[in-house]
Scaffold this active site. Structure first.
Site, mmCIF file in Angstrom:
data_model
loop_
_atom_site.group_PDB
_atom_site.id
_atom_site.type_symbol
_atom_site.label_atom_id
_atom_site.label_comp_id
_atom_site.label_asym_id
_atom_site.label_seq_id
_atom_site.Cartn_x
_atom_site.Cartn_y
_atom_site.Cartn_z
ATOM 1 N N HIS A 104 -1.692 9.173 3.945
ATOM 2 C CA HIS A 104 -2.602 8.044 3.758
ATOM 3 C C HIS A 104 -3.505 8.229 2.548
ATOM 4 O O HIS A 104 -4.018 7.249 2.003
ATOM 5 C CB HIS A 104 -3.463 7.847 5.000
ATOM 6 C CG HIS A 104 -2.670 7.621 6.251
ATOM 7 N ND1 HIS A 104 -1.874 6.520 6.447
ATOM 8 C CD2 HIS A 104 -2.540 8.373 7.377
ATOM 9 C CE1 HIS A 104 -1.293 6.587 7.638
ATOM 10 N NE2 HIS A 104 -1.684 7.704 8.220
ATOM 11 N N HIS A 130 -11.806 13.056 0.683
ATOM 12 C CA HIS A 130 -10.581 12.352 0.333
ATOM 13 C C HIS A 130 -10.915 11.121 -0.502
ATOM 14 O O HIS A 130 -12.091 10.815 -0.737
ATOM 15 C CB HIS A 130 -9.814 11.946 1.606
ATOM 16 C CG HIS A 130 -10.585 11.028 2.491
ATOM 17 N ND1 HIS A 130 -11.372 11.464 3.529
ATOM 18 C CD2 HIS A 130 -10.719 9.665 2.488
ATOM 19 C CE1 HIS A 130 -11.942 10.433 4.130
ATOM 20 N NE2 HIS A 130 -11.567 9.332 3.510
ATOM 21 N N HIS A 132 -9.954 6.887 -1.930
ATOM 22 C CA HIS A 132 -9.399 5.556 -1.680
ATOM 23 C C HIS A 132 -9.369 4.778 -2.992
ATOM 24 O O HIS A 132 -10.216 4.966 -3.862
ATOM 25 C CB HIS A 132 -10.265 4.775 -0.683
ATOM 26 C CG HIS A 132 -10.317 5.380 0.684
ATOM 27 N ND1 HIS A 132 -9.381 5.109 1.659
ATOM 28 C CD2 HIS A 132 -11.191 6.254 1.248
ATOM 29 C CE1 HIS A 132 -9.672 5.795 2.755
ATOM 30 N NE2 HIS A 132 -10.774 6.494 2.540
ATOM 31 N N HIS A 149 -14.844 10.022 -0.327
ATOM 32 C CA HIS A 149 -15.552 10.194 0.944
ATOM 33 C C HIS A 149 -15.629 11.673 1.301
ATOM 34 O O HIS A 149 -14.597 12.353 1.392
ATOM 35 C CB HIS A 149 -14.825 9.456 2.076
ATOM 36 C CG HIS A 149 -14.913 7.975 1.977
ATOM 37 N ND1 HIS A 149 -14.113 7.118 2.705
ATOM 38 C CD2 HIS A 149 -15.742 7.177 1.233
ATOM 39 C CE1 HIS A 149 -14.418 5.871 2.411
ATOM 40 N NE2 HIS A 149 -15.398 5.879 1.527
ATOM 41 N N THR A 217 -13.267 4.524 8.491
ATOM 42 C CA THR A 217 -12.571 3.397 7.873
ATOM 43 C C THR A 217 -11.072 3.457 8.117
ATOM 44 O O THR A 217 -10.307 2.696 7.523
ATOM 45 C CB THR A 217 -12.843 3.343 6.361
ATOM 46 O OG1 THR A 217 -12.303 4.523 5.744
ATOM 47 C CG2 THR A 217 -14.335 3.250 6.078
ATOM 48 N N THR A 218 -10.640 4.363 8.978
ATOM 49 C CA THR A 218 -9.242 4.489 9.368
ATOM 50 C C THR A 218 -9.168 4.554 10.891
ATOM 51 O O THR A 218 -10.152 4.902 11.546
ATOM 52 C CB THR A 218 -8.605 5.756 8.775
ATOM 53 O OG1 THR A 218 -9.361 6.903 9.193
ATOM 54 C CG2 THR A 218 -8.586 5.700 7.250
#
Length: 268
Positions: A104, A130, A132, A149, A217-218
């Site tokens: 992801h 991680h 995005h 994040h 957010t996941t």
């Protein structure tokens, strides 16, 4: 004697039939479990994208039923400036990280628990960071090219996340070594060489932040997550941004309703 033979044969046949029935039952049960696990897989594209996360697995219902979901759009005129509110204390130092492609995003995992933040006298240790693209949070309705994040957890498992907006600009030298070997395929956690990084130096010069109560957010979109989002973005070069997008062209969740939440501004 023949009757005894027929009796033994009948008993043997019954046992074989029972064993076959049991095997078929176990295979059916395994099939159901496998199907359920497959249905819980999520992504950023339909039919398993953000709009469908809540339907993929019962544990994801908060993604659609939650009232404090992240990310959000931060409208500057609606932010509350509270000078009395104690800001987040950040205690980062040079640490080794391993890289992971979890399917992801690209995630960096610390090899030691030396980085921490303190919010309202509660200590959170860095678990991972991680990326995005584009940014998940918006400022005044606008996305940045990327967002970083930094995920922390306290001794009770409560989460706090620092968000850093990333805009196109100069090459980020602190991320350069790590970025030169981004894993393009899904990898196992910790299955990479170690990269040293000083996260304190990665933070923007201006320490103004927006703080609010949100969620992951996941999936499973767990709430009661404390968010601290820096106003000033950091920079990465166009080449660095494109290198990430070659692996993950779009791995962001759209902004969610703010509802009755307040966004507090702290810092300079």
């Amino acid at each position: 004697m023949k009757k005894l033979g027929y009796l033994v044969l009948a008993m043997f046949s019954s046992l074989m039939l029972a064993a076959c029935a049991q095997q078929k039952s176990e295979e059916k049960e395994k099939e159901v479990i496998t199907t359920s696990a497959d249905q819980s897989d999520w992504s950023y594209e339909e039919p398993t994208g953000p709009e469908s996360w809540g339907e993929l697995d019962p544990s994801n219902l908060t993604c659609v039923n939650g009232s404090e979901q992240s990310p959000i759009n931060v409208e500057f005129p609606e932010v509350i400036e509270d000078r009395k509110l104690k800001g987040t204390e950040i205690h980062y130092e040079s640490t080794s990280f391993t890289l992971e492609n979890n399917g992801h995003t690209i995630q960096a995992n610390p090899t030691e628990e030396s980085n921490k933040i303190i919010i309202e006298n509660n200590e959170y240790k860095l678990s991972q960071f991680h990326f995005h693209t584009p940014s998940e949070h918006q400022f005044n309705g606008q996305n940045y090219e990327m967002e970083l994040h930094l995920v922390h957890s306290d001794e009770n498992g409560k989460l706090a996340v620092i968000g850093l907006m990333i805009q196109e600009g100069n090459e980020n030298e602190l991320l350069a070594e790590m970025w030169s070997e981004l894993p393009t395929d899904k990898t196992a956690k910790g299955n990479s060489e170690k990269y040293d990084m000083d996260l304190q130096a990665l933070l923007p010069e201006n320490k103004t932040t927006f703080e609010y109560a949100g969620s992951l957010t996941t999936p499973p979109c767990t709430e009661e997550v404390q968010w601290v989002v820096f106003e000033q973005p950091i920079e990465m070069s166009k080449a660095q941004i494109e290198a990430f997008r070659l692996i993950f062209p779009d791995n962001h969740r759209p902004v969610q309703p703010i509802n009755e939440r307040e966004i507090n501004k702290n810092g300079e």
